[in-house]
Design a protein around this motif. Structure first.
Motif, PDB file in Angstrom:
ATOM      1  N   GLU A 108      47.844 -66.983  42.934  1.00 35.27           N
ATOM      2  CA  GLU A 108      48.879 -67.971  42.583  1.00 35.27           C
ATOM      3  C   GLU A 108      48.202 -69.310  42.361  1.00 35.27           C
ATOM      4  O   GLU A 108      47.554 -69.840  43.256  1.00 35.27           O
ATOM      5  CB  GLU A 108      49.915 -68.064  43.711  1.00 35.27           C
ATOM      6  CG  GLU A 108      50.900 -69.196  43.582  1.00 35.27           C
ATOM      7  CD  GLU A 108      51.706 -69.152  42.295  1.00 35.27           C
ATOM      8  OE1 GLU A 108      51.520 -70.070  41.467  1.00 35.27           O
ATOM      9  OE2 GLU A 108      52.499 -68.194  42.129  1.00 35.27           O
ATOM     10  N   LEU A 161      52.824 -73.600  46.298  1.00 31.64           N
ATOM     11  CA  LEU A 161      53.419 -72.274  46.489  1.00 31.64           C
ATOM     12  C   LEU A 161      52.409 -71.314  47.115  1.00 31.64           C
ATOM     13  O   LEU A 161      52.762 -70.498  47.980  1.00 31.64           O
ATOM     14  CB  LEU A 161      53.920 -71.721  45.152  1.00 31.64           C
ATOM     15  CG  LEU A 161      54.608 -70.353  45.222  1.00 31.64           C
ATOM     16  CD1 LEU A 161      55.792 -70.383  46.181  1.00 31.64           C
ATOM     17  CD2 LEU A 161      55.050 -69.913  43.819  1.00 31.64           C
ATOM     18  N   ASP A 176      50.542 -63.648  40.453  1.00 37.43           N
ATOM     19  CA  ASP A 176      51.229 -64.449  39.447  1.00 37.43           C
ATOM     20  C   ASP A 176      50.698 -64.013  38.084  1.00 37.43           C
ATOM     21  O   ASP A 176      49.643 -63.397  37.979  1.00 37.43           O
ATOM     22  CB  ASP A 176      50.953 -65.936  39.704  1.00 37.43           C
ATOM     23  CG  ASP A 176      51.849 -66.839  38.868  1.00 37.43           C
ATOM     24  OD1 ASP A 176      52.783 -66.329  38.218  1.00 37.43           O
ATOM     25  OD2 ASP A 176      51.607 -68.055  38.870  1.00 37.43           O
ATOM     26  N   SER A 202      57.457 -66.619  37.022  1.00 37.24           N
ATOM     27  CA  SER A 202      58.625 -67.267  36.414  1.00 37.24           C
ATOM     28  C   SER A 202      59.019 -66.579  35.109  1.00 37.24           C
ATOM     29  O   SER A 202      60.056 -66.903  34.519  1.00 37.24           O
ATOM     30  CB  SER A 202      58.323 -68.745  36.149  1.00 37.24           C
ATOM     31  OG  SER A 202      57.172 -68.880  35.334  1.00 37.24           O
ATOM     32  N   LYS A 209      60.526 -65.941  40.158  1.00 35.60           N
ATOM     33  CA  LYS A 209      60.580 -67.292  40.718  1.00 35.60           C
ATOM     34  C   LYS A 209      61.822 -68.018  40.187  1.00 35.60           C
ATOM     35  O   LYS A 209      62.197 -67.804  39.036  1.00 35.60           O
ATOM     36  CB  LYS A 209      59.337 -68.087  40.317  1.00 35.60           C
ATOM     37  CG  LYS A 209      58.015 -67.559  40.833  1.00 35.60           C
ATOM     38  CD  LYS A 209      56.896 -68.447  40.306  1.00 35.60           C
ATOM     39  CE  LYS A 209      55.532 -67.967  40.709  1.00 35.60           C
ATOM     40  NZ  LYS A 209      54.456 -68.796  40.117  1.00 35.60           N
ATOM     41  N   PRO A 210      62.412 -68.901  40.982  1.00 34.03           N
ATOM     42  CA  PRO A 210      62.106 -69.141  42.400  1.00 34.03           C
ATOM     43  C   PRO A 210      62.702 -68.016  43.251  1.00 34.03           C
ATOM     44  O   PRO A 210      63.691 -67.396  42.861  1.00 34.03           O
ATOM     45  CB  PRO A 210      62.796 -70.476  42.684  1.00 34.03           C
ATOM     46  CG  PRO A 210      63.949 -70.495  41.730  1.00 34.03           C
ATOM     47  CD  PRO A 210      63.477 -69.790  40.488  1.00 34.03           C
TER      48      PRO A 210
END
Length: 220
Positions: A7, A12, A51, A80, A101-102
């Motif tokens: 990430e 985060l 991510d 996201s 996300k979130p």
């Protein structure tokens, strides 16, 4: 549980790492695809949290590369990118779950716990082999009704990998790719010795030798 976290958002990353460590997980935090890649080819993990939009190699490409190398470590994308097409790309690249996300940390816990159940990853480091035999992975011990048998770390890792992949035949090459760093790769003879020892400890009927193909754990 040993987790690799990829990430690139510093805040985060820190929040997720702290949350997971408080639950007694061993977390390696990374911030780019190359950094994660270096760890993935030198260490073994129980779970990957990836991510997608990160520097260097993106999460989709990184996981595709791992799956092409027959590395089957469970993976959850945290991203996201939440369109249906993005989710499709994620699952096609080989992920086991996808969290948008979130998200609330409780949702992350639920998804991780589901992975633990599906892949038989015990939070207490105890894996049930049958009603009379279990593996204590933390203390490297096979526990039977009458005694405890000390085993090596690699014997424990090999047994766990076979148990987690009991639905298929596992080749010596697959064991090597998933449990050893490239520079430490064992000979086929060494792996056969590990298997021979494990069959002696837990019973020959538990691990079948499919001649010329590999090994299969027989789950009752």
């Amino acid at each position: 549980m040993k987790i690799l976290l990829l990430e690139d958002d510093l805040i985060l990353n820190e929040i997720i790492e702290e949350h997971l460590v408080l639950q007694d997980n061993d977390v390696i935090s990374t911030f780019s695809g190359y950094e994660a890649q270096n760890y993935l080819y030198s260490e073994t993990f129980d779970l990957l949290l990836l991510d997608v939009n990160v520097p260097d190699i993106n999460g989709f490409e990184l996981l595709k590369e791992l799956r092409a190398q027959n590395i089957k470590t469970p993976a959850i994308f945290i991203t996201s990118l939440n369109m249906a097409d993005d989710m499709q790309k994620g699952f096609e690249s080989g992920c086991d779950d996808y969290i948008k996300k979130p998200f609330d940390l409780k949702e992350l816990d639920l998804r991780i716990n589901n992975i633990k159940r599906f892949f038989n990853i015990s939070p207490q480091n105890i894996t049930i082999i049958d009603e009379k035999i279990s593996l204590d992975n933390e203390n490297l011990t096979i526990i039977t009704e009458n005694k405890k048998i000390q085993i090596t770390k690699k014997e424990s890792e090999v047994l766990l990998y076979l148990i987690k992949n009991c639905s298929k035949i596992v080749s010596i090459e697959e064991l090597t790719l998933n449990l050893w760093a490239y520079v430490d790769s064992p000979t086929a003879s060494t792996i056969r010795t590990y298997i021979k020892n494990l069959r002696k400890f837990i019973g020959e009927d538990k691990i079948s030798n499919i001649r010329g193909v590999g090994y299969r754990f027989n789950k009752k």
